[in-house]
Scaffold this active site. Structure first.
Site, PDB file in Angstrom:
ATOM      1  N   ASP A 196     -11.037   7.021   1.931  1.00 62.06           N
ATOM      2  CA  ASP A 196     -10.623   6.809   3.333  1.00 62.06           C
ATOM      3  C   ASP A 196     -11.832   7.007   4.236  1.00 62.06           C
ATOM      4  O   ASP A 196     -12.933   7.255   3.741  1.00 62.06           O
ATOM      5  CB  ASP A 196      -9.462   7.747   3.704  1.00 62.06           C
ATOM      6  CG  ASP A 196      -8.479   7.044   4.635  1.00 62.06           C
ATOM      7  OD1 ASP A 196      -8.923   6.595   5.714  1.00 62.06           O
ATOM      8  OD2 ASP A 196      -7.297   6.908   4.289  1.00 62.06           O
ATOM      9  N   HIS A 269     -10.232   1.591   6.872  1.00 66.44           N
ATOM     10  CA  HIS A 269     -10.346   2.957   6.336  1.00 66.44           C
ATOM     11  C   HIS A 269     -11.577   3.103   5.447  1.00 66.44           C
ATOM     12  O   HIS A 269     -11.516   3.736   4.388  1.00 66.44           O
ATOM     13  CB  HIS A 269      -9.067   3.335   5.575  1.00 66.44           C
ATOM     14  CG  HIS A 269      -7.891   3.592   6.485  1.00 66.44           C
ATOM     15  ND1 HIS A 269      -7.740   4.752   7.218  1.00 66.44           N
ATOM     16  CD2 HIS A 269      -6.827   2.809   6.818  1.00 66.44           C
ATOM     17  CE1 HIS A 269      -6.625   4.689   7.941  1.00 66.44           C
ATOM     18  NE2 HIS A 269      -6.050   3.508   7.726  1.00 66.44           N
ATOM     19  N   GLU A 333      -3.705  -0.754   8.408  1.00 74.58           N
ATOM     20  CA  GLU A 333      -4.346  -0.432   9.689  1.00 74.58           C
ATOM     21  C   GLU A 333      -5.741  -1.046   9.816  1.00 74.58           C
ATOM     22  O   GLU A 333      -6.697  -0.376  10.206  1.00 74.58           O
ATOM     23  CB  GLU A 333      -4.406   1.097   9.861  1.00 74.58           C
ATOM     24  CG  GLU A 333      -3.010   1.702   9.902  1.00 74.58           C
ATOM     25  CD  GLU A 333      -2.997   3.226   9.995  1.00 74.58           C
ATOM     26  OE1 GLU A 333      -2.211   3.748  10.799  1.00 74.58           O
ATOM     27  OE2 GLU A 333      -3.737   3.889   9.260  1.00 74.58           O
TER      28      GLU A 333
HETATM   29  C1  ACM Z   1      -0.539   4.547   6.203  1.00 76.16           C
HETATM   30  O1  ACM Z   1       0.184   5.515   6.491  1.00 76.16           O
HETATM   31  N1  ACM Z   1      -1.558   4.223   6.991  1.00 76.16           N
HETATM   32  C2  ACM Z   1      -0.306   3.742   5.035  1.00 76.16           C
END
Ligand code: ACM
Length: 539
Positions: A196, A269, A333
Protein backbone atom coordinates in the site's frame (compact mmCIF):
# COMPACT_ATOMS: atom_id res chain seq x y z
CA UNK A 1 -25.70 -9.34 37.54
CA UNK A 2 -25.50 -10.77 34.03
CA UNK A 3 -21.73 -10.49 34.20
CA UNK A 4 -21.66 -12.47 37.47
CA UNK A 5 -23.92 -15.15 36.00
CA UNK A 6 -21.71 -15.52 32.95
CA UNK A 7 -18.67 -15.69 35.22
CA UNK A 8 -20.23 -18.46 37.32
CA UNK A 9 -21.14 -20.42 34.20
CA UNK A 10 -17.67 -20.01 32.77
CA UNK A 11 -16.07 -21.06 36.06
CA UNK A 12 -18.27 -24.15 36.16
CA UNK A 13 -17.48 -24.97 32.57
CA UNK A 14 -13.79 -24.88 33.44
CA UNK A 15 -14.20 -27.04 36.49
CA UNK A 16 -14.55 -30.40 34.79
CA UNK A 17 -18.32 -30.25 35.18
CA UNK A 18 -18.48 -29.21 31.55
CA UNK A 19 -20.39 -32.29 30.56
CA UNK A 20 -23.31 -31.63 32.85
CA UNK A 21 -24.31 -28.95 30.36
CA UNK A 22 -26.57 -29.42 27.45
CA UNK A 23 -27.35 -27.68 24.16
CA UNK A 24 -25.17 -24.68 23.40
CA UNK A 25 -23.02 -25.19 26.45
CA UNK A 26 -22.41 -28.83 25.63
CA UNK A 27 -21.92 -28.24 21.90
CA UNK A 28 -20.46 -24.75 21.54
CA UNK A 29 -19.45 -25.26 17.92
CA UNK A 30 -18.82 -22.25 15.64
CA UNK A 31 -19.75 -22.17 12.82
CA UNK A 32 -22.98 -23.95 13.69
CA UNK A 33 -23.10 -27.35 11.99
CA UNK A 34 -25.81 -27.97 9.44
CA UNK A 35 -27.25 -30.89 11.43
CA UNK A 36 -26.41 -31.77 15.01
CA UNK A 37 -28.11 -34.56 16.96
CA UNK A 38 -27.45 -34.46 20.67
CA UNK A 39 -26.61 -37.83 22.23
CA UNK A 40 -26.25 -38.61 25.93
CA UNK A 41 -22.93 -39.65 27.36
CA UNK A 42 -19.29 -38.99 26.68
CA UNK A 43 -16.38 -40.58 24.91
CA UNK A 44 -13.10 -40.45 26.78
CA UNK A 45 -9.99 -40.10 24.64
CA UNK A 46 -7.05 -41.54 26.56
CA UNK A 47 -3.52 -42.82 26.06
CA UNK A 48 -4.87 -46.09 24.66
CA UNK A 49 -7.06 -44.46 22.03
CA UNK A 50 -5.91 -45.25 18.51
CA UNK A 51 -6.40 -43.43 15.21
CA UNK A 52 -6.67 -44.90 11.71
CA UNK A 53 -7.11 -43.17 8.39
CA UNK A 54 -7.73 -44.89 5.05
CA UNK A 55 -5.44 -42.60 3.05
CA UNK A 56 -1.68 -42.40 2.72
CA UNK A 57 -1.33 -38.92 1.21
CA UNK A 58 0.45 -35.99 2.82
CA UNK A 59 -2.96 -34.39 3.42
CA UNK A 60 -3.95 -37.38 5.56
CA UNK A 61 -0.86 -36.67 7.63
CA UNK A 62 -2.08 -33.07 8.08
CA UNK A 63 -5.43 -34.34 9.38
CA UNK A 64 -3.91 -36.78 11.86
CA UNK A 65 -1.32 -34.20 12.95
CA UNK A 66 -4.05 -31.63 13.59
CA UNK A 67 -5.92 -34.13 15.76
CA UNK A 68 -2.79 -35.20 17.62
CA UNK A 69 -1.63 -31.63 18.19
CA UNK A 70 -5.00 -30.74 19.68
CA UNK A 71 -4.99 -33.83 21.91
CA UNK A 72 -1.46 -33.26 23.06
CA UNK A 73 -2.23 -29.60 23.81
CA UNK A 74 -5.34 -30.39 25.86
CA UNK A 75 -4.50 -33.84 27.27
CA UNK A 76 -0.71 -33.99 27.16
CA UNK A 77 -0.60 -37.26 25.17
CA UNK A 78 -0.90 -38.51 21.57
CA UNK A 79 -3.05 -41.08 19.87
CA UNK A 80 -1.68 -44.52 18.98
CA UNK A 81 -1.41 -44.78 15.20
CA UNK A 82 -2.55 -48.26 14.27
CA UNK A 83 -5.09 -50.13 12.17
CA UNK A 84 -7.70 -51.13 14.68
CA UNK A 85 -11.44 -51.19 14.87
CA UNK A 86 -13.84 -51.54 17.75
CA UNK A 87 -13.65 -49.76 21.06
CA UNK A 88 -11.52 -46.72 21.81
CA UNK A 89 -10.73 -45.90 18.18
CA UNK A 90 -10.93 -42.78 16.10
CA UNK A 91 -11.62 -43.95 12.56
CA UNK A 92 -11.27 -41.58 9.62
CA UNK A 93 -12.76 -42.98 6.45
CA UNK A 94 -13.70 -41.85 2.96
CA UNK A 95 -17.42 -41.85 2.20
CA UNK A 96 -18.41 -41.26 -1.43
CA UNK A 97 -22.01 -40.56 -0.41
CA UNK A 98 -20.94 -37.21 1.02
CA UNK A 99 -21.63 -34.50 -1.58
CA UNK A 100 -19.49 -31.57 -0.61
CA UNK A 101 -15.72 -31.56 -0.92
CA UNK A 102 -15.45 -29.95 2.50
CA UNK A 103 -18.31 -31.94 4.05
CA UNK A 104 -18.01 -34.49 6.84
CA UNK A 105 -20.06 -36.74 9.07
CA UNK A 106 -18.86 -36.96 12.65
CA UNK A 107 -20.19 -39.56 15.05
CA UNK A 108 -19.06 -39.60 18.64
CA UNK A 109 -20.45 -42.35 20.86
CA UNK A 110 -19.28 -43.94 24.08
CA UNK A 111 -17.17 -46.46 22.14
CA UNK A 112 -15.27 -44.13 19.86
CA UNK A 113 -15.27 -41.55 17.10
CA UNK A 114 -15.97 -41.93 13.39
CA UNK A 115 -15.12 -39.24 10.86
CA UNK A 116 -16.36 -39.70 7.32
CA UNK A 117 -15.25 -37.42 4.51
CA UNK A 118 -15.36 -36.91 0.77
CA UNK A 119 -12.05 -35.01 0.56
CA UNK A 120 -9.51 -34.77 3.34
CA UNK A 121 -10.41 -31.11 3.82
CA UNK A 122 -13.72 -32.40 5.19
CA UNK A 123 -11.89 -34.66 7.63
CA UNK A 124 -9.82 -31.66 8.72
CA UNK A 125 -13.04 -29.71 9.30
CA UNK A 126 -14.34 -32.56 11.46
CA UNK A 127 -11.16 -32.36 13.54
CA UNK A 128 -11.87 -28.66 14.14
CA UNK A 129 -15.36 -29.53 15.37
CA UNK A 130 -13.87 -32.12 17.73
CA UNK A 131 -11.43 -29.52 19.08
CA UNK A 132 -14.30 -27.17 19.81
CA UNK A 133 -15.95 -29.91 21.88
CA UNK A 134 -12.82 -30.28 24.04
CA UNK A 135 -12.77 -28.73 27.49
CA UNK A 136 -11.23 -25.28 27.43
CA UNK A 137 -8.69 -26.07 30.11
CA UNK A 138 -6.05 -28.81 29.83
CA UNK A 139 -7.34 -32.16 31.09
CA UNK A 140 -4.23 -34.21 31.89
CA UNK A 141 -4.19 -37.80 30.62
CA UNK A 142 -7.71 -38.04 29.21
CA UNK A 143 -10.16 -35.84 27.38
CA UNK A 144 -13.86 -36.29 27.75
CA UNK A 145 -16.07 -35.12 24.88
CA UNK A 146 -19.84 -35.24 24.50
CA UNK A 147 -21.45 -37.83 22.25
CA UNK A 148 -23.05 -36.36 19.15
CA UNK A 149 -23.86 -36.93 15.52
CA UNK A 150 -23.03 -34.13 13.12
CA UNK A 151 -23.52 -33.82 9.39
CA UNK A 152 -21.91 -30.73 8.05
CA UNK A 153 -20.78 -28.83 4.97
CA UNK A 154 -20.17 -25.14 4.18
CA UNK A 155 -22.62 -22.85 2.43
CA UNK A 156 -19.92 -20.80 0.65
CA UNK A 157 -16.77 -22.10 -0.96
CA UNK A 158 -14.72 -18.95 -0.11
CA UNK A 159 -14.70 -17.97 3.56
CA UNK A 160 -12.07 -15.33 4.01
CA UNK A 161 -10.19 -13.02 6.31
CA UNK A 162 -8.09 -10.13 5.04
CA UNK A 163 -5.25 -8.71 7.05
CA UNK A 164 -3.59 -5.47 5.97
CA UNK A 165 0.10 -5.87 6.78
CA UNK A 166 1.03 -2.74 4.81
CA UNK A 167 -0.31 -0.05 7.15
CA UNK A 168 1.25 -1.90 10.06
CA UNK A 169 3.69 -4.72 9.72
CA UNK A 170 3.06 -7.87 11.76
CA UNK A 171 5.65 -10.59 12.40
CA UNK A 172 5.40 -13.95 10.70
CA UNK A 173 4.54 -15.53 14.07
CA UNK A 174 1.36 -13.44 14.16
CA UNK A 175 0.41 -14.53 10.66
CA UNK A 176 0.80 -18.18 11.68
CA UNK A 177 -1.25 -17.63 14.82
CA UNK A 178 -3.92 -16.04 12.61
CA UNK A 179 -3.86 -19.08 10.32
CA UNK A 180 -4.42 -21.29 13.37
CA UNK A 181 -7.47 -19.23 14.30
CA UNK A 182 -8.84 -19.36 10.77
CA UNK A 183 -8.52 -23.14 10.78
CA UNK A 184 -10.32 -23.35 14.13
CA UNK A 185 -13.30 -21.48 12.66
CA UNK A 186 -13.22 -23.31 9.30
CA UNK A 187 -12.25 -20.17 7.41
CA UNK A 188 -10.39 -21.33 4.32
CA UNK A 189 -8.85 -18.20 2.77
CA UNK A 190 -6.23 -15.84 4.16
CA UNK A 191 -6.10 -12.71 1.97
CA UNK A 192 -2.92 -10.85 2.77
CA UNK A 193 -2.86 -7.18 1.72
CA UNK A 194 0.87 -6.92 1.13
CA UNK A 195 1.33 -3.51 -0.43
CA UNK A 196 0.00 0.00 0.00
CA UNK A 197 1.03 3.65 0.03
CA UNK A 198 2.49 3.27 3.50
CA UNK A 199 4.58 0.16 2.96
CA UNK A 200 5.58 -2.72 0.66
CA UNK A 201 5.97 -6.00 2.52
CA UNK A 202 7.18 -8.63 0.07
CA UNK A 203 10.74 -9.22 -1.06
CA UNK A 204 11.09 -9.00 -4.84
CA UNK A 205 14.59 -10.13 -5.75
CA UNK A 206 14.72 -8.44 -9.15
CA UNK A 207 13.67 -5.07 -7.69
CA UNK A 208 15.35 -4.93 -4.27
CA UNK A 209 14.52 -1.30 -3.56
CA UNK A 210 10.99 -2.49 -2.85
CA UNK A 211 12.15 -4.04 0.40
CA UNK A 212 15.11 -1.73 0.93
CA UNK A 213 13.15 1.52 0.51
CA UNK A 214 9.41 0.90 0.00
CA UNK A 215 9.14 -1.25 3.13
CA UNK A 216 10.03 1.60 5.47
CA UNK A 217 8.35 4.87 6.38
CA UNK A 218 9.91 7.61 8.44
CA UNK A 219 6.96 8.09 10.81
CA UNK A 220 3.22 7.62 11.09
CA UNK A 221 0.24 9.94 11.33
CA UNK A 222 -1.19 10.13 14.85
CA UNK A 223 -4.87 9.94 15.75
CA UNK A 224 -7.69 9.66 13.25
CA UNK A 225 -7.13 10.22 9.55
CA UNK A 226 -9.24 13.38 9.56
CA UNK A 227 -7.81 14.92 12.74
CA UNK A 228 -6.73 18.54 12.29
CA UNK A 229 -3.96 19.49 12.49
CA UNK A 230 -2.23 16.37 11.21
CA UNK A 231 0.47 15.26 13.63
CA UNK A 232 3.08 12.52 13.42
CA UNK A 233 4.70 10.17 15.91
CA UNK A 234 8.28 10.62 14.71
CA UNK A 235 8.87 6.86 14.93
CA UNK A 236 10.11 4.97 11.84
CA UNK A 237 7.97 1.92 10.98
CA UNK A 238 8.41 -0.91 8.53
CA UNK A 239 9.41 -4.44 7.71
CA UNK A 240 8.92 -7.02 5.02
CA UNK A 241 8.64 -10.76 4.57
CA UNK A 242 11.36 -12.59 2.71
CA UNK A 243 10.26 -14.98 0.01
CA UNK A 244 11.36 -17.87 2.23
CA UNK A 245 9.14 -16.61 5.05
CA UNK A 246 6.15 -16.26 2.77
CA UNK A 247 6.70 -19.77 1.39
CA UNK A 248 6.82 -20.99 4.97
CA UNK A 249 3.51 -19.22 5.61
CA UNK A 250 1.94 -20.82 2.53
CA UNK A 251 3.07 -24.30 3.68
CA UNK A 252 1.82 -23.63 7.19
CA UNK A 253 -1.55 -22.63 5.74
CA UNK A 254 -1.64 -25.62 3.37
CA UNK A 255 -1.16 -27.95 6.31
CA UNK A 256 -4.34 -26.39 7.67
CA UNK A 257 -6.22 -26.51 4.33
CA UNK A 258 -6.11 -22.72 4.02
CA UNK A 259 -5.39 -20.88 0.80
CA UNK A 260 -3.27 -17.75 0.93
CA UNK A 261 -4.20 -15.07 -1.60
CA UNK A 262 -1.66 -12.28 -1.97
CA UNK A 263 -2.75 -8.77 -2.85
CA UNK A 264 -0.45 -6.48 -4.79
CA UNK A 265 -2.51 -3.29 -4.97
CA UNK A 266 -2.18 -1.48 -8.33
CA UNK A 267 -2.29 1.01 -10.02
CA UNK A 268 -3.27 3.17 -7.02
CA UNK A 269 -2.08 2.79 -3.44
CA UNK A 270 1.46 2.69 -4.81
CA UNK A 271 3.21 5.62 -3.15
CA UNK A 272 5.68 3.23 -1.54
CA UNK A 273 6.55 1.77 -4.96
CA UNK A 274 7.15 5.27 -6.32
CA UNK A 275 9.42 6.09 -3.39
CA UNK A 276 11.61 3.18 -4.51
CA UNK A 277 11.17 3.49 -8.29
CA UNK A 278 9.93 7.01 -9.18
CA UNK A 279 10.30 6.26 -12.90
CA UNK A 280 6.99 4.32 -12.78
CA UNK A 281 5.01 7.42 -11.76
CA UNK A 282 3.56 10.01 -14.10
CA UNK A 283 5.75 12.83 -12.84
CA UNK A 284 9.42 12.18 -13.19
CA UNK A 285 10.62 13.77 -10.01
CA UNK A 286 12.23 11.99 -7.12
CA UNK A 287 10.39 13.55 -4.24
CA UNK A 288 8.06 10.62 -3.58
CA UNK A 289 8.28 9.15 -0.09
CA UNK A 290 6.68 6.14 1.51
CA UNK A 291 3.51 7.74 2.77
CA UNK A 292 3.21 8.62 6.45
CA UNK A 293 -0.47 9.63 6.16
CA UNK A 294 -3.67 7.60 5.85
CA UNK A 295 -6.15 7.79 2.99
CA UNK A 296 -5.51 7.56 -0.73
CA UNK A 297 -3.04 9.55 -2.79
CA UNK A 298 -2.91 11.24 -6.17
CA UNK A 299 0.36 9.64 -7.23
CA UNK A 300 -0.24 6.31 -8.88
CA UNK A 301 1.52 4.11 -11.42
CA UNK A 302 1.76 5.47 -14.96
CA UNK A 303 0.69 2.92 -17.60
CA UNK A 304 3.96 2.89 -19.55
CA UNK A 305 5.51 -0.26 -21.04
CA UNK A 306 8.27 0.07 -18.44
CA UNK A 307 5.67 -0.03 -15.66
CA UNK A 308 3.99 -3.13 -17.14
CA UNK A 309 7.34 -4.83 -17.52
CA UNK A 310 8.19 -4.01 -13.88
CA UNK A 311 4.83 -5.36 -12.72
CA UNK A 312 5.29 -8.54 -14.73
CA UNK A 313 8.59 -9.09 -12.91
CA UNK A 314 6.84 -8.55 -9.61
CA UNK A 315 3.99 -10.94 -10.42
CA UNK A 316 6.46 -13.54 -11.75
CA UNK A 317 8.03 -13.68 -8.32
CA UNK A 318 4.68 -13.47 -6.51
CA UNK A 319 3.55 -16.54 -8.48
CA UNK A 320 6.60 -18.55 -7.40
CA UNK A 321 5.61 -17.99 -3.77
CA UNK A 322 1.83 -18.24 -3.85
CA UNK A 323 0.40 -21.25 -5.70
CA UNK A 324 -3.27 -20.29 -5.38
CA UNK A 325 -5.19 -19.76 -8.59
CA UNK A 326 -6.16 -16.27 -7.41
CA UNK A 327 -3.94 -13.23 -7.31
CA UNK A 328 -5.58 -10.08 -5.91
CA UNK A 329 -4.51 -7.02 -7.88
CA UNK A 330 -6.27 -4.38 -5.77
CA UNK A 331 -7.57 -1.79 -8.21
CA UNK A 332 -9.30 0.34 -5.55
CA UNK A 333 -9.44 4.10 -5.13
CA UNK A 334 -7.45 4.88 -8.27
CA UNK A 335 -7.13 8.68 -8.27
CA UNK A 336 -7.23 9.98 -11.84
CA UNK A 337 -5.61 13.39 -11.34
CA UNK A 338 -2.10 12.44 -12.51
CA UNK A 339 -3.45 10.58 -15.54
CA UNK A 340 -5.56 13.62 -16.42
CA UNK A 341 -2.51 15.88 -16.21
CA UNK A 342 -0.19 13.54 -18.07
CA UNK A 343 0.33 14.12 -21.80
CA UNK A 344 1.47 10.50 -22.08
CA UNK A 345 -1.77 9.17 -20.55
CA UNK A 346 -3.98 11.49 -22.59
CA UNK A 347 -2.22 10.42 -25.76
CA UNK A 348 -2.61 6.78 -24.75
CA UNK A 349 -6.36 7.27 -24.21
CA UNK A 350 -6.62 8.65 -27.75
CA UNK A 351 -4.33 6.06 -29.32
CA UNK A 352 -6.21 3.14 -27.75
CA UNK A 353 -9.58 4.76 -28.43
CA UNK A 354 -10.49 4.67 -24.75
CA UNK A 355 -13.31 6.78 -23.38
CA UNK A 356 -11.50 8.41 -20.49
CA UNK A 357 -9.27 7.72 -17.47
CA UNK A 358 -11.69 5.04 -16.29
CA UNK A 359 -11.15 3.36 -19.64
CA UNK A 360 -7.42 3.60 -19.02
CA UNK A 361 -7.86 2.04 -15.59
CA UNK A 362 -9.80 -0.79 -17.19
CA UNK A 363 -7.05 -1.20 -19.83
CA UNK A 364 -4.46 -1.36 -17.06
CA UNK A 365 -6.31 -4.12 -15.20
CA UNK A 366 -7.01 -6.03 -18.47
CA UNK A 367 -3.29 -6.03 -19.29
CA UNK A 368 -2.39 -7.49 -15.92
CA UNK A 369 -5.25 -9.96 -16.09
CA UNK A 370 -4.12 -11.15 -19.51
CA UNK A 371 -0.61 -11.70 -18.22
CA UNK A 372 -1.77 -13.61 -15.16
CA UNK A 373 -4.37 -15.64 -17.08
CA UNK A 374 -1.63 -16.77 -19.47
CA UNK A 375 0.19 -18.11 -16.41
CA UNK A 376 -2.92 -20.01 -15.35
CA UNK A 377 -3.96 -17.56 -12.66
CA UNK A 378 -7.15 -15.55 -12.14
CA UNK A 379 -7.48 -12.07 -10.72
CA UNK A 380 -9.57 -10.71 -7.91
CA UNK A 381 -10.01 -6.96 -7.72
CA UNK A 382 -11.87 -4.50 -5.50
CA UNK A 383 -15.16 -3.39 -7.04
CA UNK A 384 -13.60 -0.34 -8.73
CA UNK A 385 -12.35 -2.73 -11.41
CA UNK A 386 -15.89 -2.60 -12.77
CA UNK A 387 -15.29 1.01 -13.84
CA UNK A 388 -14.61 1.35 -17.53
CA UNK A 389 -15.39 -2.32 -18.18
CA UNK A 390 -14.63 -5.45 -16.21
CA UNK A 391 -11.68 -7.64 -17.18
CA UNK A 392 -13.13 -10.81 -18.77
CA UNK A 393 -12.33 -13.41 -16.09
CA UNK A 394 -12.10 -11.24 -13.01
CA UNK A 395 -13.67 -11.98 -9.65
CA UNK A 396 -14.99 -8.88 -7.90
CA UNK A 397 -14.52 -8.17 -4.21
CA UNK A 398 -17.45 -5.94 -3.31
CA UNK A 399 -16.53 -3.47 -0.56
CA UNK A 400 -18.40 -0.24 -1.34
CA UNK A 401 -21.64 -1.87 -0.29
CA UNK A 402 -23.16 -4.58 -2.43
CA UNK A 403 -23.62 -2.54 -5.61
CA UNK A 404 -20.44 -3.73 -7.28
CA UNK A 405 -21.14 -7.31 -6.28
CA UNK A 406 -24.66 -7.12 -7.69
CA UNK A 407 -23.46 -5.66 -10.99
CA UNK A 408 -20.71 -8.27 -11.29
CA UNK A 409 -23.03 -11.19 -10.46
CA UNK A 410 -25.55 -9.94 -13.02
CA UNK A 411 -22.81 -10.01 -15.64
CA UNK A 412 -21.89 -13.56 -14.61
CA UNK A 413 -18.71 -12.73 -12.76
CA UNK A 414 -17.89 -14.34 -9.45
CA UNK A 415 -18.17 -12.18 -6.36
CA UNK A 416 -16.75 -12.13 -2.87
CA UNK A 417 -18.76 -9.97 -0.53
CA UNK A 418 -16.99 -7.79 2.01
CA UNK A 419 -19.27 -4.73 2.18
CA UNK A 420 -17.59 -2.30 4.53
CA UNK A 421 -20.69 -1.52 6.63
CA UNK A 422 -20.95 -5.21 7.60
CA UNK A 423 -17.52 -6.74 7.13
CA UNK A 424 -14.83 -4.12 7.85
CA UNK A 425 -13.34 -5.06 11.17
CA UNK A 426 -11.39 -1.81 11.47
CA UNK A 427 -14.61 -0.21 12.75
CA UNK A 428 -15.27 0.02 16.49
CA UNK A 429 -16.92 -2.96 18.17
CA UNK A 430 -19.38 -0.85 20.13
CA UNK A 431 -21.04 2.57 20.02
CA UNK A 432 -19.12 3.40 23.19
CA UNK A 433 -16.08 3.63 20.96
CA UNK A 434 -13.09 5.42 22.34
CA UNK A 435 -14.44 5.32 25.88
CA UNK A 436 -13.93 1.56 25.94
CA UNK A 437 -11.79 0.75 22.94
CA UNK A 438 -8.43 1.69 21.51
CA UNK A 439 -8.40 3.99 18.49
CA UNK A 440 -10.24 2.54 15.48
CA UNK A 441 -11.97 3.75 12.35
CA UNK A 442 -14.77 6.15 13.37
CA UNK A 443 -17.65 3.86 12.30
CA UNK A 444 -19.23 1.20 14.50
CA UNK A 445 -19.80 -2.43 13.55
CA UNK A 446 -21.47 -4.43 16.33
CA UNK A 447 -21.10 -8.20 16.50
CA UNK A 448 -24.79 -8.74 15.79
CA UNK A 449 -24.59 -6.72 12.58
CA UNK A 450 -21.75 -8.88 11.28
CA UNK A 451 -23.67 -11.98 12.30
CA UNK A 452 -26.93 -11.04 10.62
CA UNK A 453 -25.42 -10.10 7.27
CA UNK A 454 -26.59 -12.23 4.37
CA UNK A 455 -24.21 -12.27 1.40
CA UNK A 456 -27.04 -12.86 -1.09
CA UNK A 457 -28.69 -9.57 -2.15
CA UNK A 458 -32.42 -9.99 -2.63
CA UNK A 459 -32.34 -8.32 -6.05
CA UNK A 460 -30.39 -11.23 -7.51
CA UNK A 461 -32.08 -14.22 -9.13
CA UNK A 462 -31.22 -17.72 -7.88
CA UNK A 463 -28.99 -18.16 -10.91
CA UNK A 464 -27.18 -14.89 -10.24
CA UNK A 465 -26.77 -15.76 -6.56
CA UNK A 466 -24.62 -18.70 -7.61
CA UNK A 467 -21.94 -16.15 -8.53
CA UNK A 468 -21.68 -15.06 -4.89
CA UNK A 469 -18.91 -17.49 -4.06
CA UNK A 470 -17.60 -15.93 -0.90
CA UNK A 471 -17.78 -13.79 2.18
CA UNK A 472 -14.85 -12.09 3.81
CA UNK A 473 -14.14 -10.03 6.92
CA UNK A 474 -11.40 -7.50 6.28
CA UNK A 475 -9.11 -5.80 8.75
CA UNK A 476 -7.39 -2.59 7.67
CA UNK A 477 -4.69 -1.74 10.15
CA UNK A 478 -4.15 2.03 10.07
CA UNK A 479 -4.99 2.14 13.76
CA UNK A 480 -3.57 -1.23 14.76
CA UNK A 481 -0.16 -0.47 16.15
CA UNK A 482 -0.07 -3.73 18.09
CA UNK A 483 -1.17 -7.33 17.75
CA UNK A 484 -3.54 -6.72 20.68
CA UNK A 485 -5.25 -3.90 18.74
CA UNK A 486 -5.62 -6.13 15.69
CA UNK A 487 -6.97 -9.06 17.68
CA UNK A 488 -9.48 -7.02 19.66
CA UNK A 489 -10.95 -5.80 16.39
CA UNK A 490 -10.86 -9.24 14.78
CA UNK A 491 -12.38 -11.49 17.44
CA UNK A 492 -15.15 -12.31 18.09
CA UNK A 493 -16.51 -10.58 14.97
CA UNK A 494 -14.56 -12.99 12.78
CA UNK A 495 -16.44 -15.85 14.49
CA UNK A 496 -19.70 -14.20 13.39
CA UNK A 497 -18.43 -13.95 9.80
CA UNK A 498 -17.34 -17.60 9.93
CA UNK A 499 -20.87 -18.68 10.81
CA UNK A 500 -22.36 -16.33 8.20
CA UNK A 501 -20.25 -17.93 5.49
CA UNK A 502 -20.74 -21.54 6.58
CA UNK A 503 -24.19 -21.96 8.04
CA UNK A 504 -27.33 -21.81 5.89
CA UNK A 505 -29.21 -18.59 6.61
CA UNK A 506 -32.33 -20.41 7.82
CA UNK A 507 -30.26 -22.14 10.55
CA UNK A 508 -28.82 -18.92 11.91
CA UNK A 509 -29.95 -17.25 15.10
CA UNK A 510 -28.01 -14.55 16.93
CA UNK A 511 -29.01 -15.53 20.47
CA UNK A 512 -28.08 -19.12 19.78
CA UNK A 513 -24.71 -18.02 18.33
CA UNK A 514 -24.08 -15.73 21.28
CA UNK A 515 -24.75 -18.53 23.76
CA UNK A 516 -22.26 -20.79 21.98
CA UNK A 517 -19.74 -17.98 21.65
CA UNK A 518 -19.41 -17.32 25.37
CA UNK A 519 -18.12 -20.88 25.82
CA UNK A 520 -16.29 -21.26 22.54
CA UNK A 521 -14.25 -18.07 22.86
CA UNK A 522 -12.64 -19.36 26.05
CA UNK A 523 -10.44 -21.55 23.86
CA UNK A 524 -8.78 -18.37 22.63
CA UNK A 525 -7.52 -17.54 26.13
CA UNK A 526 -5.23 -20.54 25.99
CA UNK A 527 -3.66 -19.28 22.80
CA UNK A 528 -3.23 -15.75 24.07
CA UNK A 529 -5.58 -14.24 21.51
CA UNK A 530 -6.58 -10.75 22.64
CA UNK A 531 -10.24 -10.87 21.63
CA UNK A 532 -12.56 -8.05 22.61
CA UNK A 533 -14.55 -8.91 25.73
CA UNK A 534 -17.02 -6.08 25.19
CA UNK A 535 -19.59 -8.47 23.74
CA UNK A 536 -19.98 -10.04 27.20
CA UNK A 537 -21.48 -6.80 28.46
CA UNK A 538 -22.90 -5.37 25.26
CA UNK A 539 -24.64 -8.22 23.54
C1 ACM B 1 -10.71 -0.45 0.26
O1 ACM B 1 -11.24 -0.41 1.39
N1 ACM B 1 -10.09 0.62 -0.21
C2 ACM B 1 -10.76 -1.62 -0.56
Amino acid sequence: MKKILILIILLLSNSGLFNVFSGNQRYPVIPKPVRLVEIDGEFVINKKTSVTIDDLSYQAVYVVNALNNAISETGGFELIKKQKTGRNCITIKKDPTIDHKEGYILTINKRGISIRYKNLHGAFNAVQTIRQLFPVVPAKGSISIPCVEIEDAPMLEYRGYMLDVARHFFPLSHLKKTIDMLAFYKINVFHIHLTDDQGWRIEIKKHPKLHEIAAWRSETQKGHRTDVPTTFDGIPHGGYYTQEELKELVSYAQERFIRVIPEIDIPGHTHAVLAAYPQYGCISDTSYTVSTKWGYHDDILCPTEETFSFLQDVFDEVMTIFPDKYIHIGGDEVQKRRWKESAFCQDMIKRLDLKDEKGLQSYFIHRIEEYLNAEGREIIGWDEILEGGLAPNATVMSWRGEKGGIEAAKSKHNVIMTPSAFMYLNFYNTPFKDKLEPLANTHVLPLEKVYNYSPFPKVLSDEEKKHIIGLQASLWTEYCKTIENAESLTYPRLCAMAEGAWTPIENKNYDDFYNRLIYNIKHLDRWGVGYSKLFLEHK
